[in-house]
Design a protein around this motif. Sequence first.
Motif, PDB file in Angstrom:
ATOM      1  N   PHE A 114       0.817  -1.213   0.000  1.00 52.61           N
ATOM      2  CA  PHE A 114       0.000   0.000   0.000  1.00 52.61           C
ATOM      3  C   PHE A 114       0.854   1.268   0.000  1.00 52.61           C
ATOM      4  N   ASP A 115       2.176   1.121   0.105  1.00 50.01           N
ATOM      5  CA  ASP A 115       3.081   2.280   0.086  1.00 50.01           C
ATOM      6  C   ASP A 115       3.181   2.845  -1.325  1.00 50.01           C
ATOM      7  N   ILE A 116       3.256   4.143  -1.411  1.00 48.75           N
ATOM      8  CA  ILE A 116       3.385   4.779  -2.718  1.00 48.75           C
ATOM      9  C   ILE A 116       4.712   4.364  -3.372  1.00 48.75           C
ATOM     10  N   SER A 119       6.001  -1.704  -5.644  1.00 44.50           N
ATOM     11  CA  SER A 119       5.314  -2.683  -6.475  1.00 44.50           C
ATOM     12  C   SER A 119       6.112  -3.980  -6.504  1.00 44.50           C
ATOM     13  N   THR A 120       5.395  -5.087  -6.577  1.00 47.77           N
ATOM     14  CA  THR A 120       6.050  -6.383  -6.743  1.00 47.77           C
ATOM     15  C   THR A 120       6.075  -6.785  -8.215  1.00 47.77           C
ATOM     16  N   LYS A 121       5.405  -5.984  -9.066  1.00 51.96           N
ATOM     17  CA  LYS A 121       5.370  -6.275 -10.501  1.00 51.96           C
ATOM     18  C   LYS A 121       6.539  -5.586 -11.195  1.00 51.96           C
ATOM     19  N   PRO A 122       7.157  -6.257 -12.169  1.00 53.81           N
ATOM     20  CA  PRO A 122       8.311  -5.681 -12.866  1.00 53.81           C
ATOM     21  C   PRO A 122       8.031  -4.309 -13.484  1.00 53.81           C
ATOM     22  N   GLY A 126       3.343   1.233  -8.585  1.00 49.21           N
ATOM     23  CA  GLY A 126       3.250   1.402  -7.141  1.00 49.21           C
ATOM     24  C   GLY A 126       2.240   2.461  -6.749  1.00 49.21           C
ATOM     25  N   LEU A 127       1.267   2.733  -7.628  1.00 44.84           N
ATOM     26  CA  LEU A 127       0.244   3.738  -7.325  1.00 44.84           C
ATOM     27  C   LEU A 127      -1.130   3.134  -7.031  1.00 44.84           C
TER      28      LEU A 127
END
Length: 164
Positions: A114-116, A119-122, A126-127
């Motif tokens: 949930f942090d700005i 992201s765990t996706k390549p 992260g939004l």
Amino acid sequence: TQDTAGIKEVGIIDCIRDVLKAVDILAKQYKIYLDLNEPEGLANMKVSNGPFLEQILFNILLNGIQQIEIENLERWTGRIDARLSYENNQELPIKIRIKDNGPGIHKEYFERIFDILFSTKPDGTGLGLHLCRDMIQPLGGRIDVEESVIFGGTTFLIELPDKG
């Protein structure tokens, strides 16, 4: 309908249905089955600021679809279920659970996702999940990872107050 602040009030089941319909084409493209339970007693349940809830649901569903697709999980049929329930005697009695059968999230990331800009996706920005947490607050609710099992899927829990 409009409430006194001019914020659109919508039926929760209609809201979930609309979002599922919006992501259904993408889900079908990746052979992911979407399902919604529609409990009769909650058919008239409303939420103020429907567009916020729609965006939250859209982000969660899109993440589930992308994670299943990224992992190329062809060993089984991808599935995302939306479950709505009402749990009496709780501060936030309306529960929406979005459960996928994707790759899961490691426990150490439960809060960080949930942090700005995390992201765990390549290619993730992260939004999405950060915005979900921001948008749930004006609704008086909260969103968390309820459960996740590596290679067993993830369940997000959205909790809302009963405004009725």
